[in-house]
Design an enzyme around this catalytic site. Structure first.
Site, short mmCIF file in Angstrom:
data_model
loop_
_atom_site.label_atom_id
_atom_site.label_comp_id
_atom_site.label_asym_id
_atom_site.label_seq_id
_atom_site.Cartn_x
_atom_site.Cartn_y
_atom_site.Cartn_z
N GLY A 65 0.82 -1.22 0.00
CA GLY A 65 0.00 0.00 0.00
C GLY A 65 0.85 1.26 0.00
N GLY A 118 2.64 3.83 1.41
CA GLY A 118 3.17 4.09 2.74
C GLY A 118 3.77 5.48 2.87
N ARG A 119 4.00 6.11 1.73
CA ARG A 119 4.60 7.47 1.76
C ARG A 119 4.00 8.32 0.65
NH1 ARG A 119 9.76 5.55 -1.66
NH2 ARG A 119 8.52 3.88 -2.47
N LYS A 133 3.98 12.25 -3.38
CA LYS A 133 4.86 11.18 -2.90
C LYS A 133 5.84 11.79 -1.89
CE LYS A 133 7.75 7.50 -4.92
NZ LYS A 133 8.27 6.96 -6.19
N ASP A 184 8.87 6.23 7.54
CA ASP A 184 8.52 7.56 8.05
C ASP A 184 7.56 8.29 7.12
OD1 ASP A 184 10.14 8.08 5.92
OD2 ASP A 184 11.66 9.20 7.02
N GLY A 185 7.23 7.67 5.99
CA GLY A 185 6.28 8.29 5.07
C GLY A 185 6.85 9.44 4.26
N ASP A 226 4.17 -4.87 -7.34
CA ASP A 226 3.56 -3.62 -6.86
C ASP A 226 4.11 -2.42 -7.62
OD1 ASP A 226 5.84 -4.61 -5.29
OD2 ASP A 226 5.80 -2.64 -4.37
N ASP A 248 7.17 4.03 -10.44
CA ASP A 248 8.05 3.82 -9.29
C ASP A 248 9.52 3.76 -9.66
OD1 ASP A 248 6.01 4.11 -7.58
OD2 ASP A 248 6.05 2.08 -6.76
P1 AMP Z 1 8.77 0.80 -3.47
O1 AMP Z 1 10.16 1.12 -3.11
O2 AMP Z 1 8.10 1.93 -4.18
O3 AMP Z 1 8.59 -0.44 -4.23
O4 AMP Z 1 7.99 0.66 -2.08
C1 AMP Z 1 7.68 -0.54 -1.46
C2 AMP Z 1 6.75 -0.30 -0.30
O5 AMP Z 1 7.42 0.36 0.77
C3 AMP Z 1 5.51 0.53 -0.62
O6 AMP Z 1 4.43 0.02 0.10
C4 AMP Z 1 5.91 1.90 -0.12
O7 AMP Z 1 4.80 2.70 0.20
C5 AMP Z 1 6.71 1.55 1.13
N1 AMP Z 1 7.67 2.59 1.50
C6 AMP Z 1 8.82 2.91 0.87
N2 AMP Z 1 9.44 3.93 1.48
C7 AMP Z 1 8.68 4.29 2.54
C8 AMP Z 1 8.78 5.28 3.58
N3 AMP Z 1 9.79 6.13 3.64
N4 AMP Z 1 7.79 5.33 4.49
C9 AMP Z 1 6.76 4.48 4.45
N5 AMP Z 1 6.60 3.52 3.50
C10 AMP Z 1 7.54 3.43 2.56
MG MG Z 2 6.55 0.97 -5.23
#
Ligand code: AMP
Ligand code: MG
Length: 467
Positions: free
Chosen positions: A85, A87-88, A108, A120-121, A243, A253
């Protein structure tokens, strides 16, 4: 002022969490994509003004915005994670451009959401600028991709082993629906939600599709085209998890992504891809694997199970021939040969083999074909010269070639230099790089340094997610 029409937020409960962005202390506009703003029918002056910047930083919600964090699952490096989901990131809402096309406006780096887990979002300026420049280069080259509307700094510190300046990217996409969005409901046995999601995707991206299988066919087609375009630019996505694969066919992404300088099919940059799962030459196979996951999710919607499995399998197997012809089209054009078909495959492969042996620069060899400078990219040009003689007998078209081959790409070392300067408060290198790579066919002498490969001490061997 923005007119939102939020179709995803009208989907049933469970598709997302309603969550506002977390305000930041000192929002400053770092980059605004005025061409894209106009394409979307947004007022550039408003976006640049205090209200616009407040929105781009998540400090103010414009009327009609309904921020949500979208739920999705995903296979990360082959291992299934039932809940990922946003997350940030939050989806502020959707806008309908003057030409009728619908776009997501997503922030983002906008703070924590119910999907943040340990994160940390937030995002820091480096990955924000990287995605900004790389995605806009891809768009300039006609690659289906999410776009970058704006980048802002937050005035806050983000910790990634060290203290870094926080930032947000405003991302624009046909949608942010991923293979992993389907997996999220499939793993929960939510057939009702899968049906609603499929209906939404069909209405939004594939209005001609008459059933889930039809939709799958079309996703396969779009992905075959997109991946062939990546390959033709020497692009390595780096994290092709399910994802991170959009069902619209857009590249999404941009994390540890990179373009090759020296050509070799096994090239990998991502620090987390230690097995080379997502190496340049692996990307088509990985796409098939990801599409098979999407197909698996759709089977419950496709009637009698045995027949559904057969049909879904057939659909995914169409990727190989579709990709093959897209690849031939793209590499044919790179050689100035349009509509050449299978007869040129050995010619392309021979060139790539010669390039790989000598680690010739991918971009410079192809754009050097236009002005006969390609042979300079080979320490020993004997094999290349033999190849070039055969190639010329096909009567390449200079114009086709010039259009297919960028003079400049966002080379890793240039991206890194631009980020380092931006962190030190100097945006000039970033702005210059952006300008140069979003006009990839303009041969301006003042940009010639940006077409050069890295010197040994400038070489970037690894890229990081680092968000
Ligand atoms: P990705 O690197 O885009 O494939 O992200 C994988 C997952 O990690 C996704 O669910 C992102 O929302 C979550 N995510 C990555 N970085 C952060 C962050 N700094 N804070 C919260 N969630 C994160
Ligand atoms: Mg991603």
């Amino acid at each position: 002022m923005i007119h939102f029409d939020n179709s995803y937020a009208r989907l049933p409960k469970g598709f997302f969490a309603r969550i506002d962005p977390t305000p930041v202390s000192d929002a400053r506009l770092v980059a605004l994509n005025t061409d894209l703003a106009e394409r979307l029918g947004l007022e550039v002056d408003w976006l640049r003004g205090p209200e616009g910047v407040a929105m781009l930083a998540g400090n103010a919600l414009p009327d009609g915005a309904e921020p949500i964090a979208q739920a999705y699952a995903g296979h990360q490096f082959g291992g299934f994670v039932p809940q990922l989901g946003d997350g940030r990131a939050v989806l502020l809402g959707e806008v309908v451009a003057p030409d009728g096309a619908r776009f997501d406006i997503q922030l983002k780096g906008s703070g924590k959401t119910p999907f943040s887990r340990m994160g940390d979002g937030r995002a820091w300026l480096g990955p924000v600028l990287r995605e900004y420049v790389v995605s806009e280069f891809m768009a300039a080259m006609g690659v289906p991709t999410t776009r970058a509307l704006a980048a802002v700094t937050t005035g806050e510190t983000v910790w990634r082993e060290t203290a870094l300046p926080g930032a947000l990217l405003t991302r624009v996409a046909a949608s942010h629906i991923r293979v992993g969005t389907f997996q999220y409901f499939a793993v929960r046995g939510r057939e009702d939600a899968l049906a609603a999601l499929t209906e939404h995707v069909v209405a939004r991206h594939y209005p001609d599709a008459s059933c889930p299988l039809d939709m799958l066919d079309k996703v396969v087609e779009r992905q075959a085209e997109t991946i062939a375009r990546w390959m033709a630019l020497g692009f390595i996505h780096g994290v092709m998890n399910t994802d991170n694969m959009a069902v619209s066919g857009e590249t999404i992404d941009y994390g540890p992504c990179a373009f090759m300088d020296a050509y070799h099919p096994d090239t990998v940059f991502s620090s987390i891809d230690q097995m080379g799962r997502y190496a340049w030459a692996q990307q088509p196979q990985v796409a098939v694997w990801n599409l098979a996951q999407l197909a698996t999710c759709l089977i419950p919607l496709m009637g009698e199970r045995e027949a559904a499995i057969k049909a879904a399998t057939r659909s995914v197997h169409r990727f190989a021939p579709l990709y093959q012809s897209a690849w031939l089209r793209r590499f044919g054009e790179k050689l100035g040969l349009r509509d050449a078909g299978e007869n040129i495959q050995p010619l392309v492969e021979r060139l790539l083999t010669i390039m790989a042996r000598q680690r010739a620069d991918f971009t410079r060899v192809f754009c050097g074909l236009c002005d006969d400078s390609a042979r300079d990219e080979f320490a020993d040009p004997t094999k290349f010269d033999e190849w070039a003689e055969d190639w010329r007998s096909f009567c390449p078209d200079d114009e086709v070639m010039a259009k297919a081959n960028p003079l400049r790409i966002p080379r890793n070392h240039r991206v890194e230099q631009a980020i380092a300067s931006a962190v030190a408060d100097d945006l000039t290198p970033f702005e210059r790089l952006f300008d140069a790579v979003t006009h990839p066919h303009e041969g301006r002498p003042e940009w010639s340094d940006l077409a050069a490969p890295p010197r040994p001490e400038e070489m970037v061997r690894q890229t990081f997610c680092g968000t």
